[in-house]
Motif scaffolding. Structure first.
Motif, PDB file in Angstrom:
ATOM      1  N   PHE A 180     -13.038  14.170 122.662  1.00  0.00           N
ATOM      2  CA  PHE A 180     -11.965  15.173 122.523  1.00  0.00           C
ATOM      3  C   PHE A 180     -11.027  15.125 123.720  1.00  0.00           C
ATOM      4  CE2 PHE A 180     -15.173  17.334 119.772  1.00  0.00           C
ATOM      5  CZ  PHE A 180     -14.428  17.292 118.615  1.00  0.00           C
ATOM      6  N   ARG A 184      -6.976  14.283 123.674  1.00  0.00           N
ATOM      7  CA  ARG A 184      -5.911  15.014 124.349  1.00  0.00           C
ATOM      8  C   ARG A 184      -5.068  14.074 125.204  1.00  0.00           C
ATOM      9  NH1 ARG A 184      -2.276  15.885 126.789  1.00  0.00           N
ATOM     10  NH2 ARG A 184      -1.598  17.708 127.981  1.00  0.00           N
ATOM     11  N   ILE A 349      -8.917  25.837 127.441  1.00  0.00           N
ATOM     12  CA  ILE A 349      -7.953  24.825 127.000  1.00  0.00           C
ATOM     13  C   ILE A 349      -6.521  25.277 127.302  1.00  0.00           C
ATOM     14  CG2 ILE A 349      -6.975  23.679 124.968  1.00  0.00           C
ATOM     15  CD1 ILE A 349      -9.841  23.559 123.852  1.00  0.00           C
ATOM     16  N   TYR A 365     -10.287  20.258 130.404  1.00  0.00           N
ATOM     17  CA  TYR A 365     -10.686  19.799 129.068  1.00  0.00           C
ATOM     18  C   TYR A 365     -12.159  19.383 129.043  1.00  0.00           C
ATOM     19  CZ  TYR A 365      -6.541  20.139 126.252  1.00  0.00           C
ATOM     20  OH  TYR A 365      -5.528  20.634 125.506  1.00  0.00           O
ATOM     21  N   VAL A 369     -14.933  20.969 126.542  1.00  0.00           N
ATOM     22  CA  VAL A 369     -15.684  20.239 125.514  1.00  0.00           C
ATOM     23  C   VAL A 369     -17.193  20.232 125.817  1.00  0.00           C
ATOM     24  CG1 VAL A 369     -13.732  18.821 124.844  1.00  0.00           C
ATOM     25  CG2 VAL A 369     -15.391  17.918 126.497  1.00  0.00           C
TER      26      VAL A 369
ATOM     27  N   TYR B   5       1.567  15.018 124.594  1.00  0.00           N
ATOM     28  CA  TYR B   5       0.388  15.342 123.772  1.00  0.00           C
ATOM     29  C   TYR B   5       0.007  16.817 123.836  1.00  0.00           C
ATOM     30  CZ  TYR B   5      -0.240  10.302 123.483  1.00  0.00           C
ATOM     31  OH  TYR B   5      -0.057   8.981 123.237  1.00  0.00           O
ATOM     32  N   ARG B   8      -1.540  18.777 121.070  1.00  0.00           N
ATOM     33  CA  ARG B   8      -2.933  18.476 120.701  1.00  0.00           C
ATOM     34  C   ARG B   8      -3.886  19.567 121.183  1.00  0.00           C
ATOM     35  NH1 ARG B   8      -4.050  12.021 120.789  1.00  0.00           N
ATOM     36  NH2 ARG B   8      -2.635  11.583 119.063  1.00  0.00           N
ATOM     37  N   ALA B   9      -3.455  20.303 122.203  1.00  0.00           N
ATOM     38  CA  ALA B   9      -4.261  21.448 122.657  1.00  0.00           C
ATOM     39  C   ALA B   9      -4.483  22.391 121.482  1.00  0.00           C
ATOM     40  CB  ALA B   9      -3.557  22.165 123.807  1.00  0.00           C
ATOM     41  N   LEU B  12      -6.993  21.036 118.927  1.00  0.00           N
ATOM     42  CA  LEU B  12      -8.383  21.222 119.368  1.00  0.00           C
ATOM     43  C   LEU B  12      -8.795  22.685 119.286  1.00  0.00           C
ATOM     44  CD1 LEU B  12      -8.622  18.778 122.397  1.00  0.00           C
ATOM     45  CD2 LEU B  12      -9.651  18.534 120.145  1.00  0.00           C
ATOM     46  N   GLN B  13      -7.896  23.559 119.709  1.00  0.00           N
ATOM     47  CA  GLN B  13      -8.223  24.991 119.667  1.00  0.00           C
ATOM     48  C   GLN B  13      -8.517  25.435 118.234  1.00  0.00           C
ATOM     49  OE1 GLN B  13      -4.802  26.454 121.821  1.00  0.00           O
ATOM     50  NE2 GLN B  13      -6.059  26.892 123.631  1.00  0.00           N
ATOM     51  N   PHE B  16     -11.910  24.242 117.157  1.00  0.00           N
ATOM     52  CA  PHE B  16     -12.991  25.027 117.763  1.00  0.00           C
ATOM     53  C   PHE B  16     -13.101  26.409 117.110  1.00  0.00           C
ATOM     54  CE2 PHE B  16     -12.668  22.516 122.009  1.00  0.00           C
ATOM     55  CZ  PHE B  16     -13.146  21.400 121.353  1.00  0.00           C
TER      56      PHE B  16
END
Lengths: 424, 601
Positions: A180, A184, A349, A365, A369, B5, B8-9, B12-13, B16
């Motif tokens: 992950f 990023r 994050i 990050y 993770v 990028y 992209r945070a 991912l958030q 999750f």
């Protein structure tokens, strides 16, 4: 103008850091309450009894607090400067533990120091995070370069293999979640998707005969090959994908049957209902689900969980600590714990994204993770969504190594997010 | 090309957060939707144990304890606790079972549960328990559970008390209250069966907790959900325990029965059927074995003659015919009939013994004249248009005496006896094919009549009461209350008291100077009537019915001694001794007593 904006940003960051510290404190304290309940014995009600887990954990919490304050007090550049030395030292200790470590339940992963035991694998994640952040944040490094990805992967692979050698599959699995961080930093999203599809296919092969899956894949491939016959390049890609996934399936089958240990296979088969074994491999999961499921909406109350009190769930203060929450605090309590964790991870994050230095961002990050990996594996196991994989729930589970390493991991990040005046 | 990028945070958030939501949904299903886990948790930790109540005690009319409870021990097994080095052989010899039996029982216990205790050997007596307990430390996996078993103080009155035994599946299936569980005990015969509901009380429930290793963790929620057992009610019987004992002693080595009733209350004072057995034989773990032995005994000790044997009542039945004749005005006190050593009519001969002739009513009772009653019976039936009509009237009187019917009573499993209906003879001889002469045997208590000793004792009570009876019963009080309102009702026969007075006088003279002279007791006016029941299988049965004292009677009694010949030889003295024992408490006629204790030659 820009000054005001900057000031406000700092204040926000300060507040968010404070939130992280509050959530951390809540999780640690609630964790302790549950450790106390999981080890409760009517004959010994003393809260501070250092011969028992809850008593020992008090010492660890004190030590963790000391480390947290220490980290907040030292210079924030300390860890970025010493990243590589820390990494090397921890890797050496991971090698050393294989030879001088104490064997516990088939894993040789503990240093015994007096009556306390230390597990270097727990600190491996921290060291790897530092090294990875340090490497990827260097000014001359571009993640798009193939070489960069290889070196970054090697940084992760080394502790992964060392921990695998110690027979600690659970902890090793966590390193996979660094993908992950790569994502990023620029790893193609397609790789994540392909990864998910492959994982789905391999999981499916545990339930459905692998030759049926291969046949299905062949049919799909033929269809696409026909459909895309005008573009030779795509055809080759499809055929390549098919050959790759088929061979992966077959090698996975080989690994599953020949490399995995019997108890791993049992745990996986129990999860998919292929094996019913109430007294053996399935016992933990059944008892864990009973404990959580019997909690109802608001739970049975502190020290009232019968599953917890009377030791029906093995390893309850460490890997199965979530059972205590589920049983004694019910849906409400366990949902709050889930929400706290997700909130913590999401905030880390967000906070990482606001960092100016790439080191802080990448490190943030890594922290997110790693916490997420532990959270997902631990709770999914407790509620029967994953096979039994023994790893602790961060901040929550009993165990000094785990608590110390997660505290250091988190507070180093908090330290990176601002200077000490704003956060203490 | 520089790519940003940062978005992209968010990816991912979102991933999750979705995982977090999946967990919450899963928890929602586990904890709120699916309730089965609560049961599983309870099954893990809760151990429901039955708390058995003490069974009610039984007292006699003088508040003497007759039936109580005694500690016994169930040997329990928890299969998972058995050690590998378990010494099966020595264990088997200790509790006296063979090794195959051991294996079957172990398999049965394992089938029930490996973790929970089940009964391995039930109801080990105090004495055996003491010797086994010493060695128990060697046999892990076994333990004792305290139960109670019945204890019958004296080895008598087995037929009255009956016995208890483990419930079988059919009892459990028929039990609408779902009270009985396998392993419970239930009254199977006698008072134990009749008053099962009252005697058993109600079971309690103890909820205990056990941990993962099945170690005791005390009571659940401090016993908040426990149910305390309620002891069974005590029963107060009308039985006179001493009289019962005395009667059984008198009847030893004989076959037959004695039934004594307090005529003023209907309470049964003694209910004896011999051969009998010690009620304690059918208690505890030897019950099944002993029951088989008793069942196979050619003397049929399990058969309750007093309640189930149907005898022809013989001459005792003449009292009934006298009373019916008087009430029907077919005869009067002064009616006389001649007797020339019997009743002869056409080709029919009913013999009689040598006595003065002619006799009036009183004389006919004193000398038990057959001819008199044949003629009187004829007079009763001839009064009506047809003999059949007369017979129906006659039979109606007879049934009023309790013959041919069961009592609405707590006397367990008693027979209704047999008094043929007119239809019975219609079937046999054709509707108009029979007359009074066809059924003349009924006049002297022979023929098809089947009367139980209980019914005959009740007949005696009716004469003692000069015209009514109160339903005979065994239990007069449960705790403080009368068990049945029926026991307060007087059942009249429809025959005037004056006729009864006359018959009672005659019965007094039977003992004073007639066939029942052997029954005379100094200071007690005994009234009685002898009888001899013809028996196709051997010597006649000796019968005597009596009550005493003549005025304000306290006891009425029927005695049957099988194959003892003429009534006067055995039945009269036994009845007389019983009366003496009951009224005077001590028996002075030791010679007579000694003669009676001996077996019939």
């Amino acid at each position: 103008m820009s000054y005001i904006k900057d000031k406000r940003k700092k204040i926000i960051i300060g507040n968010v850091s404070n939130q992280l510290i509050i959530i951390y404190t809540l999780l640690v304290l609630f964790g302790w309450v549950n450790i106390y309940a999981a080890n409760f014995d009517n004959n010994s009600t003393a809260i501070i009894d250092f011969s028992r887990n809850a008593g020992k954990q008090i010492i660890w919490i004190g030590l963790a607090g000391f480390f947290a304050i220490f980290i907040l007090l030292i210079d924030s550049r300390f860890f970025s400067i010493f990243s590589y030395p820390v990494y090397i030292i921890i890797m050496l200790s991971l090698i050393a533990v294989i030879f001088v470590g104490k064997e516990v339940a088939g894993s040789r992963s503990w240093f015994q120091i007096g009556s306390f035991a230390l597990q270097p694998a727990e600190f491996g994640k921290f060291a790897t995070s530092l090294a990875l952040s340090k490497y990827l944040s260097a000014t001359n490094i571009r993640f798009e370069e193939f070489k960069t990805r290889i070196i970054a992967t090697i940084i992760i692979i080394i502790p992964f293999l060392l921990i695998l050698l110690q027979n600690d599959t659970g902890s090793a699995l966590v390193y996979g979640f660094f993908i992950f961080v790569f994502y990023r930093e620029g790893l193609s999203g397609n790789i994540l998707i392909i990864g998910v599809l492959l994982a789905f296919m391999l999981t499916l092969s545990l339930i459905v005969n692998k030759y049926i899956i291969i046949s299905c894949l062949a049919v799909v491939t033929l269809y696409f090959v026909y459909y895309t016959r005008r573009f030779k390049k795509d055809r080759i890609l499809f055929i390549f994908a098919f050959v790759l996934s088929a061979s992966l399936l077959l090698s996975f089958d080989y690994i599953y049957n020949n490399v995995l240990k019997t108890h791993h296979r049992d745990r996986i088969e129990v999860l998919f209902g292929k094996k019913v074994d109430e007294k053996g491999a399935g016992y933990n999961v059944i008892q864990s689900k009973i404990a959580i499921g019997s909690g109802g909406v608001i739970g049975k109350g502190f020290l009232e969980g019968t599953q917890t009190k009377y030791n029906f769930v093995p390893e309850q203060s460490t890997d199965f600590i979530f059972c205590t929450v589920g049983e004694e605090y019910g849906f409400l309590g366990s949902s709050i714990v889930v929400i706290l964790f997700i909130y913590l991870i999401v905030q880390i994050i967000s906070l990482s994204e606001r960092q100016r230095s790439p080191f802080s961002r990448i490190y943030g990050y890594c922290v997110a993770v790693i916490i997420f990996a532990h959270f997902v594996i631990n709770i999914a196991m407790a509620i029967g969504l994953l096979p039994v994989i023994g790893i602790p729930l961060p901040f929550f589970s009993y165990g000094g190594s785990s608590l110390l390493s997660f505290t250091i991991l988190l507070f180093v990040f908090i330290k990176q997010t601002g200077d000490k005046h704003e956060i203490i | 090309m520089k790519v940003n990028y940062e978005e992209r945070a968010n990816v991912l958030q979102v991933i999750f957060i979705i995982i977090g939501i999946i967990f919450v949904i899963r928890l929602f299903f586990l904890q709120i939707i699916d309730s089965s886990y609560k049961n599983s948790a309870n099954n893990n930790v809760l151990r429901y144990t039955t708390d058995y109540p003490g069974r009610g005690l039984i007292y006699d009319r003088n508040n003497e304890l007759m039936v109580c409870n005694e500690a016994a021990y169930d040997l329990m097994i928890i299969p998972k606790d058995l050690k590998k080095d378990f010494d099966t052989l020595s264990f088997c010899s200790m509790i006296n079972i063979d090794i195959n039996d051991f294996r079957t029982r172990l398999d049965k216990a394992k089938k029930f549960s490996r973790y929970k205790g089940s009964v391995f050997e039930a109801q080990i007596s105090k004495e055996d328990y003491a010797s086994i307990q010493e060695k128990m430390y060697k046999y892990k996996g076994f333990y004792f559970r305290l139960r109670t078993i019945r204890k019958y103080i004296k080895p008598i009155a087995a037929h009255v008390f009956g016995y208890i035994g483990e419930v079988n599946q059919s009892i459990i299936d028929k039990d609408n209250d779902k009270y009985y569980k396998a392993g419970d005990y239930v009254g199977i015969a006698g008072i134990e069966k009749q008053y099962e509901q009252e005697l058993r009380g109600s079971k309690g429930l103890k909820i205990l907790m056990a941990d993962a290793l099945n170690r005791d963790k005390g009571s659940y929620k401090n016993g908040e959900y426990d149910i305390a057992p309620v002891s069974g009610s005590n029963l107060y019987s009308g039985l006179d325990y001493a009289l019962q004992e005395y009667g059984e002693k008198l009847m030893e080595n004989k076959r037959g029965s004695v039934v004594a009733i307090d005529p003023s209350t209907g309470e049964i004072l003694a209910l004896i059927s011999v051969p009998s057995y010690d009620p304690n034989l059918l208690v505890g773990r030897t019950r099944t074995k002993n029951y088989k032995l008793l069942q196979d005994d050619p003397n049929k000790p399990l058969f309750n003659r007093a309640l189930k044997a149907k005898y022809p009542p013989g001459s005792t039945f003449k009292l009934i015919n006298a009373l019916i004749g008087l009430q029907e005005r077919a005869i009067t006190f002064s009616t006389t009939y001649p007797c020339s050593r019997g009743f002869h009519y056409g080709g029919l001969n009913v013999g009689c013994h040598e006595h003065n002739s002619p006799l009036d009513l009183e004389g006919s009772i004193i000398h038990s004249c057959n001819a008199y009653y044949c003629k009187a019976f004829g007079a009763i039936l001839n009064k009506y248009k047809t003999d059949r009509d007369g017979y129906i009237v006659w039979r109606n009187y007879v049934t009023k005496f309790g013959f041919g019917n069961k009592f609405n009573s707590d006397i367990p499993n008693h027979s209704s006896g047999f008094v043929p209906k007119a239809e019975y003879y219609d079937k046999r001889y054709g509707k108009n094919g029979w007359k009074w002469l066809t059924v003349i045997s009924l006049a002297i208590g022979q023929g098809e009549l089947g009367i139980t000793p209980l019914q005959l004792a009740n007949m005696s009570a009716i004469i003692a009461n000069r015209g009514y009876y109160i339903t005979p019963h065994l239990i007069k009080k449960i705790g403080n209350k009368v068990p049945n309102k029926e026991y307060l009702v007087k059942h009249y026969t429809g025959i005037s008291k004056i006729y009864f007075d006359k018959v009672a006088d005659a019965m007094y003279n039977v003992v004073e100077g007639g066939t029942g002279m052997g029954g005379k007791i100094n200071g007690i006016s005994v009234c009685g009537k002898t009888g001899t029941a013809q028996n196709p299988h051997g010597k006649d049965h000796s019968i005597f019915v009596a009550f005493a004292p003549k005025d304000n009677p306290k006891i009425s009694i029927s005695v049957f001694v099988e194959n003892a010949g003429f009534g006067a030889t055995w039945a009269v003295p036994i009845a007389s001794l019983m009366i003496e024992k009951y009224l005077n408490d001590t028996v002075l006629r030791k010679d007579l007593e000694d003669r009676m204790f001996k077996p019939i030659p």
